[in-house]
Design an enzyme around this catalytic site. Structure first.
Site, mmCIF file in Angstrom:
data_model
loop_
_atom_site.group_PDB
_atom_site.id
_atom_site.type_symbol
_atom_site.label_atom_id
_atom_site.label_comp_id
_atom_site.label_asym_id
_atom_site.label_seq_id
_atom_site.Cartn_x
_atom_site.Cartn_y
_atom_site.Cartn_z
ATOM 1 N N ASP A 237 0.854 -1.178 0.000
ATOM 2 C CA ASP A 237 0.000 0.000 0.000
ATOM 3 C C ASP A 237 0.893 1.232 0.000
ATOM 4 O OD1 ASP A 237 -2.411 1.335 0.046
ATOM 5 O OD2 ASP A 237 -2.572 1.321 2.226
ATOM 6 N N TYR B 262 1.296 5.685 -0.639
ATOM 7 C CA TYR B 262 0.923 6.903 0.091
ATOM 8 C C TYR B 262 1.166 8.036 -0.891
ATOM 9 C CZ TYR B 262 0.967 9.571 4.581
ATOM 10 O OH TYR B 262 0.701 10.383 5.651
ATOM 11 N N HIS C 37 -3.484 13.871 0.356
ATOM 12 C CA HIS C 37 -3.750 12.968 1.482
ATOM 13 C C HIS C 37 -2.589 12.970 2.477
ATOM 14 C CE1 HIS C 37 -4.952 9.439 3.768
ATOM 15 N NE2 HIS C 37 -3.777 8.892 3.506
ATOM 16 N N ARG D 152 0.938 14.600 12.919
ATOM 17 C CA ARG D 152 2.214 15.176 13.362
ATOM 18 C C ARG D 152 2.134 16.701 13.273
ATOM 19 N NH1 ARG D 152 3.024 10.964 10.117
ATOM 20 N NH2 ARG D 152 3.188 12.312 8.288
ATOM 21 N N GLU E 293 -10.375 4.039 3.068
ATOM 22 C CA GLU E 293 -9.394 4.705 2.217
ATOM 23 C C GLU E 293 -9.748 4.339 0.783
ATOM 24 O OE1 GLU E 293 -5.282 4.016 3.641
ATOM 25 O OE2 GLU E 293 -5.659 5.788 4.888
ATOM 26 N N GLU F 161 -8.948 3.905 -2.846
ATOM 27 C CA GLU F 161 -7.673 3.709 -3.542
ATOM 28 C C GLU F 161 -7.895 2.992 -4.871
ATOM 29 O OE1 GLU F 161 -4.572 2.069 -1.169
ATOM 30 O OE2 GLU F 161 -5.324 2.926 0.710
ATOM 31 N N ASP G 106 -9.265 0.379 1.593
ATOM 32 C CA ASP G 106 -8.364 -0.090 2.650
ATOM 33 C C ASP G 106 -8.912 0.394 3.987
ATOM 34 O OD1 ASP G 106 -6.043 -1.341 3.604
ATOM 35 O OD2 ASP G 106 -5.004 0.581 3.724
ATOM 36 N N ARG H 75 -8.440 4.327 12.772
ATOM 37 C CA ARG H 75 -7.477 5.409 13.012
ATOM 38 C C ARG H 75 -6.967 5.455 14.436
ATOM 39 N NH1 ARG H 75 -5.998 6.293 7.914
ATOM 40 N NH2 ARG H 75 -7.819 6.753 6.606
ATOM 41 N N GLN I 166 -4.444 2.676 14.705
ATOM 42 C CA GLN I 166 -3.289 3.045 13.892
ATOM 43 C C GLN I 166 -2.407 4.100 14.576
ATOM 44 O OE1 GLN I 166 -4.481 4.638 10.090
ATOM 45 N NE2 GLN I 166 -2.395 5.125 9.444
ATOM 46 N N TYR J 51 1.600 2.977 15.286
ATOM 47 C CA TYR J 51 2.354 3.044 14.027
ATOM 48 C C TYR J 51 3.784 3.569 14.150
ATOM 49 C CZ TYR J 51 2.310 8.056 12.926
ATOM 50 O OH TYR J 51 2.563 9.396 12.911
ATOM 51 N N LYS K 52 -4.899 -1.520 10.007
ATOM 52 C CA LYS K 52 -5.183 -1.734 8.584
ATOM 53 C C LYS K 52 -5.450 -3.192 8.233
ATOM 54 C CE LYS K 52 -3.756 2.426 7.076
ATOM 55 N NZ LYS K 52 -4.438 3.231 6.062
ATOM 56 N N THR L 78 -9.162 -5.486 3.773
ATOM 57 C CA THR L 78 -8.976 -4.626 2.612
ATOM 58 C C THR L 78 -9.896 -5.191 1.531
ATOM 59 O OG1 THR L 78 -6.662 -4.243 3.200
ATOM 60 C CG2 THR L 78 -7.311 -3.730 0.939
ATOM 61 N N THR M 241 -4.598 6.303 -0.264
ATOM 62 C CA THR M 241 -5.816 7.100 -0.349
ATOM 63 C C THR M 241 -5.695 8.169 -1.423
ATOM 64 O OG1 THR M 241 -6.038 6.807 2.016
ATOM 65 C CG2 THR M 241 -7.449 8.468 0.992
ATOM 66 N N GLU N 136 -10.132 12.698 6.777
ATOM 67 C CA GLU N 136 -9.919 13.974 6.092
ATOM 68 C C GLU N 136 -11.233 14.733 5.922
ATOM 69 O OE1 GLU N 136 -6.761 13.498 2.720
ATOM 70 O OE2 GLU N 136 -7.657 11.528 3.090
#
Lengths: 397, 397
Positions: free
Chosen positions: B110, B112, B117, B126, B183, B185, B217, B221, B224, B228, B237, B241, B330, B344
């Site tokens: 997967d 990114y 996104h 972050r 997600e 995708e 996916d 959250r 995660q 992570y 995750k 899927t 995503t 989002e």
């Protein structure tokens, strides 16, 4: 005792009986069991086609009752001399056969379960933060690796190329990894899968996991350190993971079971093994570089057990499949000569390792040969062998 | 034009011809091609056993020449009425068959690859750092997901349980995810594998990749965000899927190929597609929650193409296998109604989405149904459909 007259201290005695996949001059891949210096051709000896499929998967999927039955049968055959005539024709010298990847790997998960390793890496990769991330003591951190590049011991280790960025540089450069490393690990092989949506509790570990192999999770530290934030290791690990050709059944490790280290924080119930049969394992690993013993990582000190790893992996409802491989993460003890990677042994390259031939080593050089071996207490009083994982570094292409 | 009399605007016209695996009342799984509202039973129509294996893998492994030959043959059959007598008996109504996972997934990676996104998530996860990590513009960040929990559209989404830690808490708690998300995708399916140690260059993309599917996916959250660091997403995750049942061949997407966005930094040669045929794809995705359109993520704005993802994944020598699945990550555009995830769309839960029925939504609630659909320009002037991925959220067990 076996009628075979096993070599002294073989490590492949009657209390081991690990499974692998071999071929002889015919090229046909079939399942064998290692005994002394021989391999017993199970396809021929049993007449069961499950052992002629070229991987252990179909046999593993049969489950614990079938595993125990065959182990009992083999033990009988190899101890009771009345079976000699039946068994002996199917014994081949081990050094005359070719060993293959024993298991068709489904998903490969690599953990991070040695506190000493995690602390060492944390100090090197994140010097401005506490060595352990806040989650480390609460869950066995793991990530999915590349199942398609799990290969059998002996597969050449072609030095990977990739992006890496030196601390002083603005932009990355491309080229062969300059920090090629090993990770000495123990792997657990799932035999019986599980249903989507149904977690596998700690107590069901042995209903699903068949056995144990050795793992060298080759790592390119420069590639890894540039890529791994925020989604984890990818190309720094995915070029090759080597596994030992012999899978030692859990049944052979009964005498090796020990309690894991004391827990520093209370664990959530699904991980709490205080009242459960422990799945710590007293496996002693040895790491040799070009023949020289450079480290003795102690598996019995691993903070998280494979039973906890399995419970964690499935607690969200994720299913298991036959052939899933769970690796422990690098096994490192507290002492300098118990570290299971060169990044730790050389402290990020700052403290080169002095070798007996007068040279020093930080990371691996082309031509280097790394061999991992391991033993554990067997049920017959001696030690059983987990075989070896070996690899020679070849120059980048 | 086809002699079938296809429904107006079907999306499954003669210029699409996607492959899937279906079963009818007999229960036998075999390969079919979607045409209009029908599925053509390829096993019966061609008599080729490769289409009776229950997955597309064996056919995909045959390679681009075989893919093109069969596509030519099918186009002939479905346009030239002289073939009607041969073909028509093998057409089944699509709503009368059951669709299955089309591909046995080997490794699942997967990515990114949407800048929008990645920036959105970076701002939320972050907040004290720049939204993009320093590596983001230099390489397509990706990680391995759990291949064993890739399932076909329609598989129920059992709300996963796991560890999550609220910001105010010292220790994690265990329970059902409170931030269940999607997600949106696009996935790319590898047909032809590659050799260990041999990178696959950008220009060889279509020699290896067969086609495209839609991917949801599903993501937890809260699980995660706790797990992570430092090794990436795992249980957040791995519970499920979902992929669309129809794999659209690259050949059907020729009219959808567009140049990717301008690059902000010079790319290393193995990723530099400035002089190459572009593999951006003008795929328009629609996300529906309980029937209401909530987002329209534009795939043509993805920063990294699947060709770059493939080149990156193999540049360290990692091999490909038939059945490898590469998902884009995503898909989110710059506008608020182009975001491909609820984290989002609701900005981390802070800005609930107002729905037409008067309710609001941050993350998914039990009973919610999410459907992803997508279309792309076809070679016949209209738009072809990538089908749909759907899933209903069931309460935690």
């Amino acid at each position: 005792m076996s009628w075979l007259g096993l070599p002294e201290g073989t490590g492949f005695g009657i209390d081991n009986l690990p499974y692998g996949v071999f071929s002889d001059a015919s090229g046909r891949r079939r399942t064998g069991v290692a005994i002394g210096d021989a391999v017993l051709d199970l396809a021929a000896a049993t007449g069961d086609d499950v052992h002629a499929t070229g991987s252990l998967n179909a046999f593993l999927a049969r489950g614990p009752r079938a595993w125990a039955d065959l182990r009992d049968q083999l033990t009988g055959w190899l101890t009771d001399e009345t079976h000699r005539g039946r068994v002996e024709p199917h014994l081949l010298p081990r050094d005359a056969v070719t060993l293959h990847l024993p298991v068709e790997i489904a998903d490969y998960v690599d953990f991070y379960s040695s506190r000493h390793h995690a602390e060492n890496l944390g100090r090197m990769f994140r010097p401005d933060s506490p060595p352990l991330t806040p989650n480390w003591e609460h869950l066995p951190i793991g990530y999915h690796g590349r199942a398609g590049t799990v290969q059998v011991s002996g597969t050449p280790v072609v030095r990977p190329s990739g992006q890496r960025r030196a601390p002083a540089d603005d932009a990355p450069t491309f080229g062969p990894s300059q920090r090629l490393d090993i990770e000495a690990e123990v792997g657990f092989v799932v035999g019986v899968g599980s249903e989507l949506g149904r977690p596998v509790p700690l107590a069901a570990f042995a209903d699903h996991v068949f056995g144990v192999c050795l793992v060298n999770d080759w790592s390119a530290r420069d590639i890894q350190s540039w890529e791994y934030v925020p989604l984890g290791p990818f190309l720094g690990k995915s070029f090759l993971t080597s596994v030992s050709p012999w899978v030692v059944p859990l049944a052979a490790l009964e005498a090796a079971r020990v309690a894991p280290p004391a827990r520093d924080v209370p664990l959530l119930p699904y991980l709490d093994d205080a009242g459960a049969d422990p799945w710590g394992l007293d496996i002693a690993i040895e790491v040799r570089l070009n023949g020289e013993l450079v480290s003795c990582p102690p598996f019995d000190l691993m903070y998280w057990t494979a039973a906890q790893q399995l419970a964690h992996t499935t607690v969200n409802g994720a299913s298991l499949r036959t052939g899933d491989l769970f690796a422990s993460g690098t096994v490192s003890g507290p002492a300098a000569d118990q570290r299971g990677s060169f990044i730790e042994l050389s402290w990020g390259g700052a403290e080169p390792l002095a070798l007996a031939d007068g040279t020093t080593r930080t990371f691996l050089e082309d031509g280097d040969v790394v061999i991992l071996t391991a033993t554990a207490p067997g049920t017959a009083g001696g030690r059983i062998s987990l075989g070896e994982v070996t690899g020679r570094v070849l120059p980048a292409r």
